[in-house]
Design a protein around this motif. Sequence first.
Motif, PDB file in Angstrom:
ATOM      1  N   LEU A  15      -5.051   5.419   6.989  1.00 19.27           N
ATOM      2  CA  LEU A  15      -3.675   5.095   7.060  1.00 19.27           C
ATOM      3  C   LEU A  15      -2.951   6.402   6.320  1.00 19.27           C
ATOM      4  N   PRO A  30      -2.830   0.060  -4.578  1.00 22.20           N
ATOM      5  CA  PRO A  30      -2.385  -0.889  -4.052  1.00 22.20           C
ATOM      6  C   PRO A  30      -1.808  -2.175  -4.938  1.00 22.20           C
ATOM      7  N   LEU A  73       0.854  -1.145  -0.003  1.00 17.28           N
ATOM      8  CA  LEU A  73       0.011   0.076  -0.030  1.00 17.28           C
ATOM      9  C   LEU A  73       0.806   1.174  -0.069  1.00 17.28           C
ATOM     10  N   VAL A 103       0.627   7.889   8.119  1.00 20.57           N
ATOM     11  CA  VAL A 103       1.842   7.440   7.567  1.00 20.57           C
ATOM     12  C   VAL A 103       2.598   8.841   7.463  1.00 20.57           C
ATOM     13  N   GLU A 110      -6.013  -2.953   4.451  1.00 14.94           N
ATOM     14  CA  GLU A 110      -5.762  -1.570   5.303  1.00 14.94           C
ATOM     15  C   GLU A 110      -6.998  -1.193   6.257  1.00 14.94           C
ATOM     16  N   THR A 122       3.608  -1.035   4.171  1.00 16.16           N
ATOM     17  CA  THR A 122       3.042   0.709   3.988  1.00 16.16           C
ATOM     18  C   THR A 122       4.031   1.360   4.207  1.00 16.16           C
ATOM     19  N   VAL A 151       0.190   4.289  -0.576  1.00 13.87           N
ATOM     20  CA  VAL A 151      -0.297   5.595  -0.228  1.00 13.87           C
ATOM     21  C   VAL A 151      -0.102   6.580  -1.565  1.00 13.87           C
TER      22      VAL A 151
END
Length: 213
Positions: free
Chosen positions: A164, A17, A11, A168, A188, A54, A13
């Motif tokens: 998420l 994905p 992932l 992050v 997620e 992630t 971000v």
Amino acid sequence: MRTIHTAPLVLPVGAAPVVDGAVLVEGDRVAAIGRYADIADEGVRVRRWPGVLTPGLRQLHGRWLLTRCYHPDPREADTLGTEPITGAALDTLAPDATRMAGSVRRGLQRMLAHGTTHLGGPFPDGVRQAVTRSGLREVPDAWRQAAPAWDGPALDPFVEGYDLPGTVHGPLAVGELADFAVFDVEDESALTAKGAGTCVATVLGGRLVHRRR
């Protein structure tokens, strides 16, 4: 050194994905993100992880957790437990400078074990030295932006209800520092529900700095 970190779900971000995904690390940077089958290269070291990979997490309350909490030594668990001690209990404990220095080191290790790569400061000089040695990256103004607003200390950044992208440090992208974490969850939504305690690995600048035993 080139290393591929692969997981069932990556992932990044800010990008789609990647199922059966992988991150190629060269030195301290991300060299590629994609499907493992497309990135795999003979002779490159491969680390295989369960769950989701992630970007590393951002702990905005780092200063508070390191300077206003005492993180018990495992040898103190019988009398002090394992959770951070703060408030009136910390005043009663009144740890001296030597015990607090040990607490800071343990607090940093426990943050790494929660997938944290970026830590809210600024920090007093002694604490900053420990943060620097740990490899964690300081977010200098975070303390002013995010005073603690929960009922007690929390090493898990997800307890404040962020998703998420809100937790992050930033997107995982080619050319950026290889700061990321891996969590043993299926997706997620499971990560935000179960929290950062599911962390199995944390990578800072391409270095594996935490691995669950």
